[in-house]
Design a protein around this motif. Structure first.
Motif, PDB file in Angstrom:
ATOM      1  N   ALA A   1      16.509 132.414  76.487  1.00  0.00           N
ATOM      2  CA  ALA A   1      17.400 131.334  76.051  1.00  0.00           C
ATOM      3  C   ALA A   1      18.782 131.883  75.690  1.00  0.00           C
ATOM      4  CB  ALA A   1      16.788 130.607  74.856  1.00  0.00           C
ATOM      5  N   ALA A   2      18.807 133.039  75.031  1.00  0.00           N
ATOM      6  CA  ALA A   2      20.082 133.650  74.642  1.00  0.00           C
ATOM      7  C   ALA A   2      20.939 133.917  75.870  1.00  0.00           C
ATOM      8  CB  ALA A   2      19.821 134.949  73.887  1.00  0.00           C
ATOM      9  N   THR A   3      20.299 134.428  76.919  1.00  0.00           N
ATOM     10  CA  THR A   3      21.037 134.761  78.132  1.00  0.00           C
ATOM     11  C   THR A   3      21.620 133.504  78.771  1.00  0.00           C
ATOM     12  OG1 THR A   3      19.577 136.651  78.481  1.00  0.00           O
ATOM     13  CG2 THR A   3      20.870 135.898  80.376  1.00  0.00           C
ATOM     14  N   GLY A   4      20.805 132.486  78.896  1.00  0.00           N
ATOM     15  CA  GLY A   4      21.279 131.231  79.484  1.00  0.00           C
ATOM     16  C   GLY A   4      22.406 130.609  78.680  1.00  0.00           C
ATOM     17  N   ASP A   5      22.269 130.603  77.363  1.00  0.00           N
ATOM     18  CA  ASP A   5      23.295 130.008  76.515  1.00  0.00           C
ATOM     19  C   ASP A   5      24.600 130.801  76.552  1.00  0.00           C
ATOM     20  OD1 ASP A   5      21.362 128.226  75.910  1.00  0.00           O
ATOM     21  OD2 ASP A   5      21.407 128.500  73.729  1.00  0.00           O
ATOM     22  N   ALA A   6      24.483 132.117  76.686  1.00  0.00           N
ATOM     23  CA  ALA A   6      25.688 132.940  76.756  1.00  0.00           C
ATOM     24  C   ALA A   6      26.503 132.596  78.001  1.00  0.00           C
ATOM     25  CB  ALA A   6      25.312 134.422  76.763  1.00  0.00           C
ATOM     26  N   PHE A   7      25.821 132.340  79.113  1.00  0.00           N
ATOM     27  CA  PHE A   7      26.535 131.956  80.332  1.00  0.00           C
ATOM     28  C   PHE A   7      27.180 130.578  80.167  1.00  0.00           C
ATOM     29  CE2 PHE A   7      25.813 134.874  84.010  1.00  0.00           C
ATOM     30  CZ  PHE A   7      25.144 135.877  83.327  1.00  0.00           C
ATOM     31  N   ALA A   8      26.506 129.682  79.483  1.00  0.00           N
ATOM     32  CA  ALA A   8      27.091 128.358  79.239  1.00  0.00           C
ATOM     33  C   ALA A   8      28.360 128.488  78.401  1.00  0.00           C
ATOM     34  CB  ALA A   8      26.076 127.455  78.546  1.00  0.00           C
ATOM     35  N   ALA A   9      28.309 129.357  77.392  1.00  0.00           N
ATOM     36  CA  ALA A   9      29.495 129.589  76.566  1.00  0.00           C
ATOM     37  C   ALA A   9      30.608 130.228  77.392  1.00  0.00           C
ATOM     38  CB  ALA A   9      29.136 130.493  75.381  1.00  0.00           C
ATOM     39  N   ALA A  10      30.230 131.130  78.289  1.00  0.00           N
ATOM     40  CA  ALA A  10      31.215 131.787  79.144  1.00  0.00           C
ATOM     41  C   ALA A  10      31.881 130.776  80.071  1.00  0.00           C
ATOM     42  CB  ALA A  10      30.551 132.897  79.957  1.00  0.00           C
ATOM     43  N   ALA A  11      31.114 129.805  80.544  1.00  0.00           N
ATOM     44  CA  ALA A  11      31.669 128.759  81.403  1.00  0.00           C
ATOM     45  C   ALA A  11      32.714 127.950  80.649  1.00  0.00           C
ATOM     46  CB  ALA A  11      30.552 127.855  81.917  1.00  0.00           C
ATOM     47  N   ASP A  12      32.430 127.647  79.390  1.00  0.00           N
ATOM     48  CA  ASP A  12      33.401 126.929  78.563  1.00  0.00           C
ATOM     49  C   ASP A  12      34.688 127.738  78.410  1.00  0.00           C
ATOM     50  OD1 ASP A  12      31.723 124.796  78.205  1.00  0.00           O
ATOM     51  OD2 ASP A  12      30.985 125.427  76.244  1.00  0.00           O
ATOM     52  N   THR A  13      34.509 129.024  78.111  1.00  0.00           N
ATOM     53  CA  THR A  13      35.683 129.890  77.962  1.00  0.00           C
ATOM     54  C   THR A  13      36.514 129.910  79.236  1.00  0.00           C
ATOM     55  OG1 THR A  13      34.433 131.289  76.439  1.00  0.00           O
ATOM     56  CG2 THR A  13      36.440 132.224  77.389  1.00  0.00           C
ATOM     57  N   LEU A  14      35.834 129.969  80.365  1.00  0.00           N
ATOM     58  CA  LEU A  14      36.536 130.002  81.654  1.00  0.00           C
ATOM     59  C   LEU A  14      37.456 128.798  81.822  1.00  0.00           C
ATOM     60  CD1 LEU A  14      36.964 131.246  84.496  1.00  0.00           C
ATOM     61  CD2 LEU A  14      34.947 129.986  85.253  1.00  0.00           C
ATOM     62  N   SER A  15      36.957 127.631  81.515  1.00  0.00           N
ATOM     63  CA  SER A  15      37.813 126.453  81.705  1.00  0.00           C
ATOM     64  C   SER A  15      38.868 126.351  80.609  1.00  0.00           C
ATOM     65  CB  SER A  15      36.971 125.174  81.795  1.00  0.00           C
ATOM     66  OG  SER A  15      36.472 124.817  80.532  1.00  0.00           O
ATOM     67  N   GLU A  16      38.539 126.806  79.397  1.00  0.00           N
ATOM     68  CA  GLU A  16      39.546 126.813  78.324  1.00  0.00           C
ATOM     69  C   GLU A  16      40.722 127.715  78.673  1.00  0.00           C
ATOM     70  OE1 GLU A  16      37.334 127.952  74.868  1.00  0.00           O
ATOM     71  OE2 GLU A  16      36.249 126.049  74.817  1.00  0.00           O
ATOM     72  N   LEU A  17      40.431 128.791  79.378  1.00  0.00           N
ATOM     73  CA  LEU A  17      41.489 129.723  79.785  1.00  0.00           C
ATOM     74  C   LEU A  17      42.211 129.231  81.036  1.00  0.00           C
ATOM     75  CD1 LEU A  17      39.730 133.198  79.295  1.00  0.00           C
ATOM     76  CD2 LEU A  17      41.691 132.319  78.016  1.00  0.00           C
ATOM     77  N   ASP A  18      41.882 128.034  81.491  1.00  0.00           N
ATOM     78  CA  ASP A  18      42.432 127.487  82.740  1.00  0.00           C
ATOM     79  C   ASP A  18      42.177 128.449  83.904  1.00  0.00           C
ATOM     80  OD1 ASP A  18      43.698 125.461  84.212  1.00  0.00           O
ATOM     81  OD2 ASP A  18      45.593 126.566  84.172  1.00  0.00           O
ATOM     82  N   PHE A  19      40.990 129.037  83.888  1.00  0.00           N
ATOM     83  CA  PHE A  19      40.525 129.902  84.961  1.00  0.00           C
ATOM     84  C   PHE A  19      41.260 131.225  85.074  1.00  0.00           C
ATOM     85  CE2 PHE A  19      39.215 125.596  85.933  1.00  0.00           C
ATOM     86  CZ  PHE A  19      37.846 125.757  86.078  1.00  0.00           C
ATOM     87  N   ALA A  20      41.876 131.650  83.976  1.00  0.00           N
ATOM     88  CA  ALA A  20      42.260 133.058  83.890  1.00  0.00           C
ATOM     89  C   ALA A  20      40.964 133.841  83.693  1.00  0.00           C
ATOM     90  CB  ALA A  20      43.199 133.289  82.713  1.00  0.00           C
ATOM     91  N   ASP A  21      40.990 135.133  83.856  1.00  0.00           N
ATOM     92  CA  ASP A  21      39.772 135.920  83.791  1.00  0.00           C
ATOM     93  C   ASP A  21      39.219 135.986  82.366  1.00  0.00           C
ATOM     94  OD1 ASP A  21      37.683 137.623  84.271  1.00  0.00           O
ATOM     95  OD2 ASP A  21      38.842 138.962  85.522  1.00  0.00           O
ATOM     96  N   PRO A  22      38.023 135.470  82.128  1.00  0.00           N
ATOM     97  CA  PRO A  22      37.422 135.590  80.798  1.00  0.00           C
ATOM     98  C   PRO A  22      37.110 137.041  80.455  1.00  0.00           C
ATOM     99  CG  PRO A  22      36.319 133.895  82.081  1.00  0.00           C
ATOM    100  CD  PRO A  22      37.184 134.667  83.025  1.00  0.00           C
ATOM    101  N   CYS A  23      36.910 137.839  81.467  1.00  0.00           N
ATOM    102  CA  CYS A  23      36.705 139.275  81.237  1.00  0.00           C
ATOM    103  C   CYS A  23      38.052 139.973  81.257  1.00  0.00           C
ATOM    104  CB  CYS A  23      35.802 139.890  82.297  1.00  0.00           C
ATOM    105  SG  CYS A  23      35.686 141.688  82.158  1.00  0.00           S
ATOM    106  N   PRO A  24      38.423 140.626  80.159  1.00  0.00           N
ATOM    107  CA  PRO A  24      39.773 141.185  80.066  1.00  0.00           C
ATOM    108  C   PRO A  24      40.002 142.397  80.946  1.00  0.00           C
ATOM    109  CG  PRO A  24      38.477 141.803  78.150  1.00  0.00           C
ATOM    110  CD  PRO A  24      37.632 140.849  78.940  1.00  0.00           C
ATOM    111  N   ILE A  25      38.956 142.974  81.512  1.00  0.00           N
ATOM    112  CA  ILE A  25      39.185 144.190  82.293  1.00  0.00           C
ATOM    113  C   ILE A  25      38.779 144.079  83.757  1.00  0.00           C
ATOM    114  CG2 ILE A  25      38.808 145.571  80.196  1.00  0.00           C
ATOM    115  CD1 ILE A  25      36.249 146.636  81.690  1.00  0.00           C
ATOM    116  N   ALA A  26      38.201 142.963  84.167  1.00  0.00           N
ATOM    117  CA  ALA A  26      37.651 142.877  85.521  1.00  0.00           C
ATOM    118  C   ALA A  26      38.718 143.028  86.605  1.00  0.00           C
ATOM    119  CB  ALA A  26      36.894 141.561  85.698  1.00  0.00           C
TER     120      ALA A  26
END
Lengths: 200, 200
Positions: B88-113
């Motif tokens: 459940a933790a893994t699934g929820d973390a991806f859901a949170a990451a998806a939110d971050t992605l759209s909040e950033l207007d699709f800038a990279d949520p990962c700062p180093i990728a």
DNA sequence: GTCTATATCTTGATAGAC
DNA sequence: GTCTATCAAGATATAGAC
């Protein structure tokens, strides 16, 4: 091959430019590659680039993305479709990708990944081109999985995750200069396909 | 916080420079970002960058990679460790990451990728820095999975694949300007963790 | 330590001879 | 169509006044 009719007399400078661009972009990225470097690597005079690509670097970039995208769509199809076993095919494809990674001395085995990251927030035209290419790959792979009995929507989700796994593994593998992340991702990808075949 | 002793009087221009660099690198990439842009975004005079980073752009790049790597290691730990249920933790973390992605207007949520892809074949020092950061993330996540009962080596492989899945999903999501690939990858990641818990 | 001005190099792109 | 010379603008980096 460069236009509608090909008399066979053309040395096809244009194609050499596209090839050189593809090779440089996957190592140095889009912004990190200069037009002069491309001309030199292509063995073409500098002015020829602007003769064939009046739209400049962006037009060349788009052609590189779309053509290599089409080439890789064909490669993946040829690599996997002989397999009846979708799980084994997926695992073997990652093993082959790991070999390619080390053969390229850890340059990006995906010709558009580095560029895709660079342009996603900076160039709408090129971003759309990378999106179209990724979509075509997902569609192709989804059709293959659907042929193995996975329902349409699940097949597309599986394909999307398998490609994400591959691209992410390339990133980790390049950073570490190791094929291990790709081989490990292959096992995970096989597990994902297996789960989809079992109906979640 | 910038050096050993901090009197509290420093306005900490250095930190503002690092923050500005982080934000610009994740949108425009390493080669696509200029030192002048960073100075302007940080509200710092141009010369200050070379005062704090005599090694120039490469030194600043390395500091951005390592500091944001450490920050994100802490973030992920804080996000997931409260969960007892690793799936459940893994699934929820991806859901949170998806939110971050759209909040950033699709800038990279990962700062180093994006930077990692650019430097992998062009700058050995920065490549090593990205490798160290990815390694630290994998180690942290592996420890969490091991705490849930997955054997050491399997836990590390699972962690590596989950991070690959996340990074690849960010790539596809940014290209498509959609959170769907990340949400889909979350299901796949949960399946990978579930398979590891079941002992393959 | 802060800030400006500038040196030097490289970039993408263009003009025009051939 | 091929190729060279060159432009204007951008880059990183440095020098030096304050």
């Amino acid at each position: 091959m460069s236009k509608g009719k090909d008399t066979g007399t053309t040395p096809d400078t244009k194609q050499r430019i596209v090839t050189a661009g593809t090779e440089l972009f996957r190592r140095r990225g889009y912004t990190g590659t200069g037009m002069k470097q491309i001309a030199e690597a292509a063995g073409a005079p500098f002015g020829s680039i602007y003769h064939f690509f009046p739209g400049g670097k962006a037009q060349l970039g788009e052609e590189v993305i779309r053509t290599s995208g089409a080439v890789y769509l064909g490669l993946v199809a040829a690599l996997m479709e002989p397999y009846e076993d979708r799980v084994a095919a997926t695992g073997d494809a990652f093993a082959a990708a790991a070999d390619t990674l080390s053969e390229l001395d850890f340059a990006d085995p995906c010709p558009i990944a580095t560029v895709a990251m660079e342009v996603a927030s900076t160039n709408e035209t090129l971003r759309q081109a990378t999106s179209d290419v990724f979509d075509s790959w997902i569609d192709g792979l989804a059709a293959y999985y659907a042929g193995g009995g996975i329902p349409q929507t699940a097949a597309r989700e599986t394909a999307s995750s398998v490609i994400a796994l591959l691209e992410g593994a390339f990133m980790l593998g390049r950073a570490a200069r190791s094929t291990a992340p790709v081989l490990t991702a292959g096992k995970a990808a096989a597990a994902v396909v297996r789960a989809a075949l079992a109906g979640e």
